[in-house]
Each structure stands twice: as structure tokens, then as C-alpha cells.
Design a protein around this motif. Sequence first.
Motif, PDB file in Angstrom:
ATOM      1  N   GLN A 145      14.171  16.324   5.702  1.00 42.62           N
ATOM      2  CA  GLN A 145      13.525  16.862   4.511  1.00 42.62           C
ATOM      3  C   GLN A 145      12.143  17.402   4.855  1.00 42.62           C
ATOM      4  N   ARG A 146      11.879  18.614   4.394  1.00 43.20           N
ATOM      5  CA  ARG A 146      10.618  19.294   4.681  1.00 43.20           C
ATOM      6  C   ARG A 146       9.750  19.420   3.434  1.00 43.20           C
ATOM      7  N   ASP A 147       9.865  18.439   2.534  1.00 42.51           N
ATOM      8  CA  ASP A 147       9.140  18.490   1.262  1.00 42.51           C
ATOM      9  C   ASP A 147       8.064  17.415   1.139  1.00 42.51           C
ATOM     10  N   GLY A 148       7.774  16.723   2.225  1.00 43.61           N
ATOM     11  CA  GLY A 148       6.762  15.679   2.192  1.00 43.61           C
ATOM     12  C   GLY A 148       7.203  14.393   1.538  1.00 43.61           C
ATOM     13  N   SER A 149       8.494  14.287   1.215  1.00 43.14           N
ATOM     14  CA  SER A 149       8.986  13.129   0.461  1.00 43.14           C
ATOM     15  C   SER A 149       8.960  11.830   1.266  1.00 43.14           C
ATOM     16  N   GLN A 150       8.712  11.911   2.561  1.00 42.93           N
ATOM     17  CA  GLN A 150       8.602  10.701   3.376  1.00 42.93           C
ATOM     18  C   GLN A 150       7.305   9.937   3.068  1.00 42.93           C
ATOM     19  N   GLY A 171       0.815  -1.210   0.000  1.00 48.51           N
ATOM     20  CA  GLY A 171       0.000   0.000   0.000  1.00 48.51           C
ATOM     21  C   GLY A 171       0.848   1.259   0.000  1.00 48.51           C
ATOM     22  N   LYS A 172       0.192   2.392  -0.303  1.00 48.13           N
ATOM     23  CA  LYS A 172       0.855   3.691  -0.340  1.00 48.13           C
ATOM     24  C   LYS A 172       0.377   4.558   0.813  1.00 48.13           C
ATOM     25  N   ILE A 173       1.302   5.323   1.398  1.00 45.83           N
ATOM     26  CA  ILE A 173       0.983   6.214   2.508  1.00 45.83           C
ATOM     27  C   ILE A 173       0.685   7.602   1.946  1.00 45.83           C
ATOM     28  N   GLY A 174      -0.499   8.130   2.284  1.00 43.80           N
ATOM     29  CA  GLY A 174      -0.900   9.430   1.769  1.00 43.80           C
ATOM     30  C   GLY A 174      -1.328  10.388   2.861  1.00 43.80           C
ATOM     31  N   ILE A 175      -1.080  11.686   2.622  1.00 40.43           N
ATOM     32  CA  ILE A 175      -1.444  12.750   3.561  1.00 40.43           C
ATOM     33  C   ILE A 175      -1.642  14.025   2.757  1.00 40.43           C
ATOM     34  N   GLY A 176      -2.241  15.047   3.374  1.00 41.62           N
ATOM     35  CA  GLY A 176      -2.439  16.326   2.708  1.00 41.62           C
ATOM     36  C   GLY A 176      -1.125  17.008   2.363  1.00 41.62           C
ATOM     37  N   SER A 177      -1.123  17.743   1.267  1.00 37.29           N
ATOM     38  CA  SER A 177       0.116  18.366   0.776  1.00 37.29           C
ATOM     39  C   SER A 177       0.672  19.415   1.718  1.00 37.29           C
ATOM     40  N   GLN A 178      -0.179  19.958   2.589  1.00 34.68           N
ATOM     41  CA  GLN A 178       0.314  20.967   3.521  1.00 34.68           C
ATOM     42  C   GLN A 178       1.139  20.368   4.657  1.00 34.68           C
ATOM     43  N   ILE A 179       1.416  19.080   4.568  1.00 30.59           N
ATOM     44  CA  ILE A 179       2.379  18.467   5.477  1.00 30.59           C
ATOM     45  C   ILE A 179       3.698  19.232   5.460  1.00 30.59           C
ATOM     46  N   THR A 180       4.017  19.852   4.336  1.00 31.30           N
ATOM     47  CA  THR A 180       5.269  20.589   4.238  1.00 31.30           C
ATOM     48  C   THR A 180       5.301  21.770   5.206  1.00 31.30           C
ATOM     49  N   VAL A 181       4.138  22.382   5.431  1.00 32.23           N
ATOM     50  CA  VAL A 181       4.042  23.485   6.397  1.00 32.23           C
ATOM     51  C   VAL A 181       4.289  22.953   7.805  1.00 32.23           C
ATOM     52  N   VAL A 182       3.666  21.814   8.119  1.00 34.87           N
ATOM     53  CA  VAL A 182       3.840  21.200   9.439  1.00 34.87           C
ATOM     54  C   VAL A 182       5.295  20.793   9.641  1.00 34.87           C
ATOM     55  N   GLN A 183       5.895  20.213   8.620  1.00 29.44           N
ATOM     56  CA  GLN A 183       7.298  19.806   8.727  1.00 29.44           C
ATOM     57  C   GLN A 183       8.208  21.003   8.940  1.00 29.44           C
ATOM     58  N   ASP A 184       7.917  22.104   8.285  1.00 27.08           N
ATOM     59  CA  ASP A 184       8.751  23.288   8.442  1.00 27.08           C
ATOM     60  C   ASP A 184       8.650  23.838   9.863  1.00 27.08           C
ATOM     61  N   VAL A 185       7.415  23.907  10.386  1.00 29.36           N
ATOM     62  CA  VAL A 185       7.213  24.446  11.733  1.00 29.36           C
ATOM     63  C   VAL A 185       7.885  23.562  12.777  1.00 29.36           C
ATOM     64  N   PHE A 186       7.592  22.257  12.725  1.00 30.27           N
ATOM     65  CA  PHE A 186       8.074  21.380  13.785  1.00 30.27           C
ATOM     66  C   PHE A 186       9.495  20.892  13.538  1.00 30.27           C
ATOM     67  N   GLY A 187       9.967  21.004  12.321  1.00 30.46           N
ATOM     68  CA  GLY A 187      11.386  20.775  12.097  1.00 30.46           C
ATOM     69  C   GLY A 187      12.225  21.760  12.875  1.00 30.46           C
ATOM     70  N   LYS A 188      11.722  22.992  12.984  1.00 30.94           N
ATOM     71  CA  LYS A 188      12.418  24.013  13.766  1.00 30.94           C
ATOM     72  C   LYS A 188      12.218  23.777  15.262  1.00 30.94           C
ATOM     73  N   VAL A 189      10.997  23.440  15.665  1.00 29.39           N
ATOM     74  CA  VAL A 189      10.716  23.203  17.087  1.00 29.39           C
ATOM     75  C   VAL A 189      11.629  22.117  17.647  1.00 29.39           C
ATOM     76  N   PHE A 190      11.815  21.047  16.852  1.00 22.63           N
ATOM     77  CA  PHE A 190      12.615  19.911  17.313  1.00 22.63           C
ATOM     78  C   PHE A 190      14.069  19.988  16.834  1.00 22.63           C
ATOM     79  N   ASN A 191      14.456  21.131  16.285  1.00 19.68           N
ATOM     80  CA  ASN A 191      15.850  21.369  15.886  1.00 19.68           C
ATOM     81  C   ASN A 191      16.386  20.201  15.060  1.00 19.68           C
ATOM     82  N   GLU A 192      15.648  19.861  13.987  1.00 18.00           N
ATOM     83  CA  GLU A 192      15.978  18.668  13.215  1.00 18.00           C
ATOM     84  C   GLU A 192      17.172  18.848  12.274  1.00 18.00           C
ATOM     85  N   GLY A 193      17.519  20.075  11.959  1.00 15.45           N
ATOM     86  CA  GLY A 193      18.672  20.281  11.086  1.00 15.45           C
ATOM     87  C   GLY A 193      18.331  20.085   9.621  1.00 15.45           C
ATOM     88  N   THR A 194      19.290  20.339   8.773  1.00 14.64           N
ATOM     89  CA  THR A 194      19.056  20.309   7.328  1.00 14.64           C
ATOM     90  C   THR A 194      18.858  18.908   6.778  1.00 14.64           C
TER      91      THR A 194
END
Length: 295
Positions: A123-128, A97-120
Motif C-alpha cells: 500500500q502506497r497510501d501511508g496507511s502503515q 503510542g501512535k506512529i506519525g510521519i509527514g504526509s508526503q510519505i506517499t510520494v516516498v512509498q510510490d518511488v521506492f515501491g517501484k525501486v524494490f518491485n513491491e507489487g500491488t
Amino acid sequence: MADYPVNTDLIPEVKAFFEPDSNTISYVVKDPTSDACAVVDSVMDIDYAAGRISYEHADEIIAYIQSEGLKLEWLIETHVHADHLSAAPYIQQKLGGKIGIGSQITVVQDVFGKVFNEGTEFQRDGSQFDALFEDGDTYKIGNMDVFAMHTPGHTPACMVHVVGNAAFVGDTLFMPDGGSARADFPGGDAGILYDSIQKVLALPDETRLFMCHDYGPNGRDIQWETTVADEKEHNIHVGAGKSREEFVKFRTERDAQLDMPRLIIPSLQVNMRAGEMPPADEDGKTFLKVPVNAL
């Protein structure tokens, strides 16, 4: 409904799985004309105090799909959950099967990537995820047409998935006596949530609505299915014609009194990665971060 091509006469088969630790309901949604199915909002178990994960809830879903001879085509996340961890990659490994989510996941990744200090390296492009849905996108479960409706407000990436006469609403709505989801997370907005709820309530009155959570208000038994008509008439937060202004005032005041979800710290780190754990260190050990004074 003209903008959303879906046969509302079609009745998908829906099997619910309640996970009591997070009061989450996961679903197996089956095409009545084939053996194809999808899983919506799966749960991975975690003993937070011990830092130990397990898969009892996911294994129950897997066993059901296998016993019914079904073919898993999709693992749908209605949003990035803040109160439970997704088991989507575990189920995918077992059944495909394929895993799907809304495209605005990129916004969530950007916000919480910073909160959790994930570093470069994060990936904040939803490619996961295997698929990112835009508002009004359609896809198929077997022969069934499904459309994805963008319903932000609780989070920027929230989507409602409409399958025949059923809609899986995530945290956009609760049962009529439960009201609506909070809107105070980063990227949330009470006014936008009200607008999103109106989109859901514009579906045909007989549309079956399936909740992602239920907490049994006032001691009643856990429930997860209602209808658009019932929500429009009886929902304690938005029903009976309550105005946007009334909703925003109530929701904002109510949210200010709420504690953070117990599992928000592990949930966000895992779910923004499509259910995967953060990368292991050089010794093969995996860690979750606790941001101080950031949530």
C-alpha cells in the motif's frame, strides 16, 4: 511564527540516546507538566552481513521510559531514514503510542515501491502509519502543543517538529560544523532543501535544535544540540548569509562525491512500512531485496 501556534516559553525535557553504528540520535521528549512523552527517530539494530536484527537501542529507550514512569503517546519519524531502521513498531508493541510521519510519505512509498518491485500488495497510501502530518498541523504530547513543519529537500516527507523551545530537525540540518544533509536521493532537491532550512532558521534565535545525526567532524566529541542563532551564524553550508545559488552549487557538487549509505537497502524497505519487515513468504521466512543498478 504566527502561523504555528506553540508556546516557545515552554521547556520540554529532552533525553538523548546515541546509536554509534549509524551515528543516530534518538530522543525521549517529555511534557514538563505531566508524565506524557514522545520518542523521536528510534533505531532498530541490524547485523547486515548476518541478516539479523535486534533491539538493544530500543530496549534502552523502553527501559528509560519505564523507569521514569512515563506514558508514551507518540513515536515520531522525522522522515524515511536511509541509514538506519526504525524501531517504532517494536516500541509501540511494548509501550503503546501512535506512529506519525509527514504526509508526503506517499510520494516516498510510490518511488521506492517501484525501486524494490513491491507489487500491488504494498500500500502506497501511508496507511502503515497511525498519523500523517501536513505542514502546520498541530498535535499534543500531554499538555504541550507541537507543530509539524514540512521541510522537504533531503526527502519529500521530511518534517521538523517544534515542541515549546525545542525543534527536532531530522536530517534537514546538522551541527554548525557538519552543515546539511545530502539532497541527491530520489525526490531530493538542493534548492528546496535550502528553502526548508530557511524556514527552520526563521524560528526564534533561542530555539534549541536537536539533530538526528552527528559524525564528530574533525575528531570532536559527538554533539546533538545547538540553537537557531548558532546555525545562522556558523553553519558551514548555509550560515553567515550564504545564498541559495551558493548552497545549490556546493550541495550538488558535494553529493556527487558521496557513497550511498551502508544500510540504505534494508532501511528504505523497512522504514517506508513504518518500521515493519516485508511480509513473510509461505514458509514464514522474511527477505529483503537488493535492486541492481537502481539506486
